[in-house]
Design a protein around this motif. Structure first.
Motif, PDB file in Angstrom:
ATOM      1  N   PRO A 171       0.881  -1.288   0.112  1.00 38.82           N
ATOM      2  CA  PRO A 171       0.271  -0.611  -0.135  1.00 38.82           C
ATOM      3  C   PRO A 171       0.403   1.195  -0.010  1.00 38.82           C
ATOM      4  CG  PRO A 171      -0.901  -1.159   2.115  1.00 38.82           C
ATOM      5  CD  PRO A 171       0.145  -1.959   1.019  1.00 38.82           C
ATOM      6  N   PHE A 172       1.707   1.154   0.145  1.00 31.29           N
ATOM      7  CA  PHE A 172       2.732   2.800   0.252  1.00 31.29           C
ATOM      8  C   PHE A 172       3.677   2.802  -0.648  1.00 31.29           C
ATOM      9  CE2 PHE A 172       6.782   4.079   0.176  1.00 31.29           C
ATOM     10  CZ  PHE A 172       7.122   5.169   0.656  1.00 31.29           C
ATOM     11  N   ALA A 173       3.910   1.239  -1.431  1.00 30.98           N
ATOM     12  CA  ALA A 173       3.648   1.757  -2.813  1.00 30.98           C
ATOM     13  C   ALA A 173       3.498   2.703  -3.884  1.00 30.98           C
ATOM     14  CB  ALA A 173       4.743   1.043  -3.568  1.00 30.98           C
ATOM     15  N   LEU A 174       1.895   1.870  -3.231  1.00 30.51           N
ATOM     16  CA  LEU A 174       0.707   2.287  -4.304  1.00 30.51           C
ATOM     17  C   LEU A 174       0.047   3.725  -3.561  1.00 30.51           C
ATOM     18  CD1 LEU A 174      -1.425   1.785  -6.104  1.00 30.51           C
ATOM     19  CD2 LEU A 174      -2.811   0.883  -3.835  1.00 30.51           C
ATOM     20  N   ALA A 175       0.926   4.470  -2.718  1.00 35.43           N
ATOM     21  CA  ALA A 175       0.070   5.717  -2.266  1.00 35.43           C
ATOM     22  C   ALA A 175       1.306   6.787  -3.009  1.00 35.43           C
ATOM     23  CB  ALA A 175       0.001   5.974  -0.777  1.00 35.43           C
ATOM     24  N   VAL A 176       1.833   6.360  -3.360  1.00 36.58           N
ATOM     25  CA  VAL A 176       3.641   6.991  -4.245  1.00 36.58           C
ATOM     26  C   VAL A 176       3.863   7.158  -5.143  1.00 36.58           C
ATOM     27  CG1 VAL A 176       4.759   7.803  -1.532  1.00 36.58           C
ATOM     28  CG2 VAL A 176       5.438   5.526  -3.285  1.00 36.58           C
ATOM     29  N   VAL A 177       2.732   5.645  -5.850  1.00 38.87           N
ATOM     30  CA  VAL A 177       3.566   5.458  -7.649  1.00 38.87           C
ATOM     31  C   VAL A 177       2.629   6.985  -8.100  1.00 38.87           C
ATOM     32  CG1 VAL A 177       1.253   4.561  -7.111  1.00 38.87           C
ATOM     33  CG2 VAL A 177       3.042   3.878  -9.445  1.00 38.87           C
ATOM     34  N   GLY A 178       3.726   6.602  -9.225  1.00 37.97           N
ATOM     35  CA  GLY A 178       2.906   8.234 -10.186  1.00 37.97           C
ATOM     36  C   GLY A 178       3.223  10.157  -9.437  1.00 37.97           C
ATOM     37  N   SER A 179       3.937   9.698  -7.996  1.00 33.65           N
ATOM     38  CA  SER A 179       4.486  11.059  -7.676  1.00 33.65           C
ATOM     39  C   SER A 179       5.540  11.761  -8.354  1.00 33.65           C
ATOM     40  CB  SER A 179       3.574  10.842  -5.797  1.00 33.65           C
ATOM     41  OG  SER A 179       4.832  12.499  -5.619  1.00 33.65           O
ATOM     42  N   ARG A 180       5.420  13.126  -8.534  1.00 33.69           N
ATOM     43  CA  ARG A 180       6.420  14.263  -8.952  1.00 33.69           C
ATOM     44  C   ARG A 180       6.923  14.466  -7.314  1.00 33.69           C
ATOM     45  NH1 ARG A 180       6.339  10.576 -10.955  1.00 33.69           N
ATOM     46  NH2 ARG A 180       6.110   9.947 -13.979  1.00 33.69           N
ATOM     47  N   LYS A 181       6.177  14.696  -6.014  1.00 29.75           N
ATOM     48  CA  LYS A 181       6.705  16.149  -5.714  1.00 29.75           C
ATOM     49  C   LYS A 181       8.358  15.677  -5.228  1.00 29.75           C
ATOM     50  CE  LYS A 181       2.541  16.684  -3.236  1.00 29.75           C
ATOM     51  NZ  LYS A 181       1.340  16.369  -1.977  1.00 29.75           N
ATOM     52  N   ALA A 182       8.767  16.462  -4.607  1.00 33.20           N
ATOM     53  CA  ALA A 182       9.878  15.847  -3.920  1.00 33.20           C
ATOM     54  C   ALA A 182      10.708  15.216  -2.598  1.00 33.20           C
ATOM     55  CB  ALA A 182      11.040  17.228  -3.766  1.00 33.20           C
TER      56      ALA A 182
END
Length: 245
Positions: A60-71
């Motif tokens: 679920p952690f990977a799902l939460a950050v996938v596709g993110s571009r925030k530093a």
């Protein structure tokens, strides 16, 4: 199996009246749920409870950050990755973690991510309680062959059956029902932050009830993954507010 019976009795889903589209959502949900539970329970037979939950939480952690571009999100990824590196048994030293247990926990985490994705679609097609009950039936059919092959049913005694009823109620039927109720009352952000406590709570539970001992580095790994998950939830992109007509 017992959890599915409990949920069927309580929610009484109309299984024979579901459409093809509804079953197309129920089946992958149930498969993910079944494999997730199977691999999770196999993992905690090999590695400490807290570490298994921590590794499972990677999904679920990977799902939460996938596709993110925030530093800032890359910081959460780095923290979680550091935690996983600290847990991973890079050598087969005596007393180290069982590599197969680690793989099983990570597999459970991947299934958890799929469970979240397909669960969202299921909730839009089937009422929440009915969807969980129907999905649990598919999960039972998924796990049943492994149960039969293992031969555990032949060793079932009245005492073990009573314990199994308790496990089914407390580990599946009640938690999934309460989870759906919580999702209806809490914001996704609040729910995600509370979920981030799971690795820490599981670690403490394993220490108190199972006398499982972790090394300082393993405790640090659990803390890093929990902080990373909470941070990713806090900084996640919020969905746009609904447009009022």
């Amino acid at each position: 199996m017992l959890a599915s019976v409990m949920l069927l009795a309580f929610f009484r889903p109309p299984l024979l009246r579901y459409s093809r589209a509804q079953w197309a959502a129920i089946i992958p949900y149930g498969l993910a749920l079944g494999v997730m539970n199977l691999t999770y329970y196999l993992s905690i037979a090999r590695i400490p409870l807290g570490l298994a939950v921590t590794l499972e939480f990677v999904g679920p952690f990977a799902l939460a950050v996938v596709g993110s571009r925030k530093a800032l999100d890359f910081l959460w990824v780095a923290l979680a990755a550091t935690g996983i590196v600290l847990i991973t048994p890079w050598t087969s030293r005596p007393g180290g973690l069982d590599p197969l247990g680690v793989v099983l926990a990570l597999t459970a985490g991947a299934c958890w991510a799929v469970y979240i994705l397909v669960g969202g679609r299921l909730s839009r097609l089937v009422p929440e309680g009915e969807g969980v009950a129907a999905g649990m039936v598919v999960a039972t059919l998924t796990v049943l062959p492994f149960t039969l092959v293992s031969g555990h049913l032949e060793r079932l005694t009245p005492a073990l059956f009573a314990a199994s009823v308790g496990v089914a109620l407390l580990s599946s039927a009640l938690p999934y029902t309460l989870e759906m109720a919580a999702l209806g009352q809490l914001s996704s952000r609040a729910f995600g932050i509370l979920m981030s406590l799971e690795p820490g709570v599981a670690t403490v539970a394993g220490w108190v009830f199972l006398r499982e001992q972790l090394t300082p580095l393993q405790w640090l790994a659990v803390a890093l993954v929990s902080v990373a998950s909470a941070g990713a939830t806090l900084t996640a992109k919020r969905p746009p507010p609904p447009i009022e007509a």
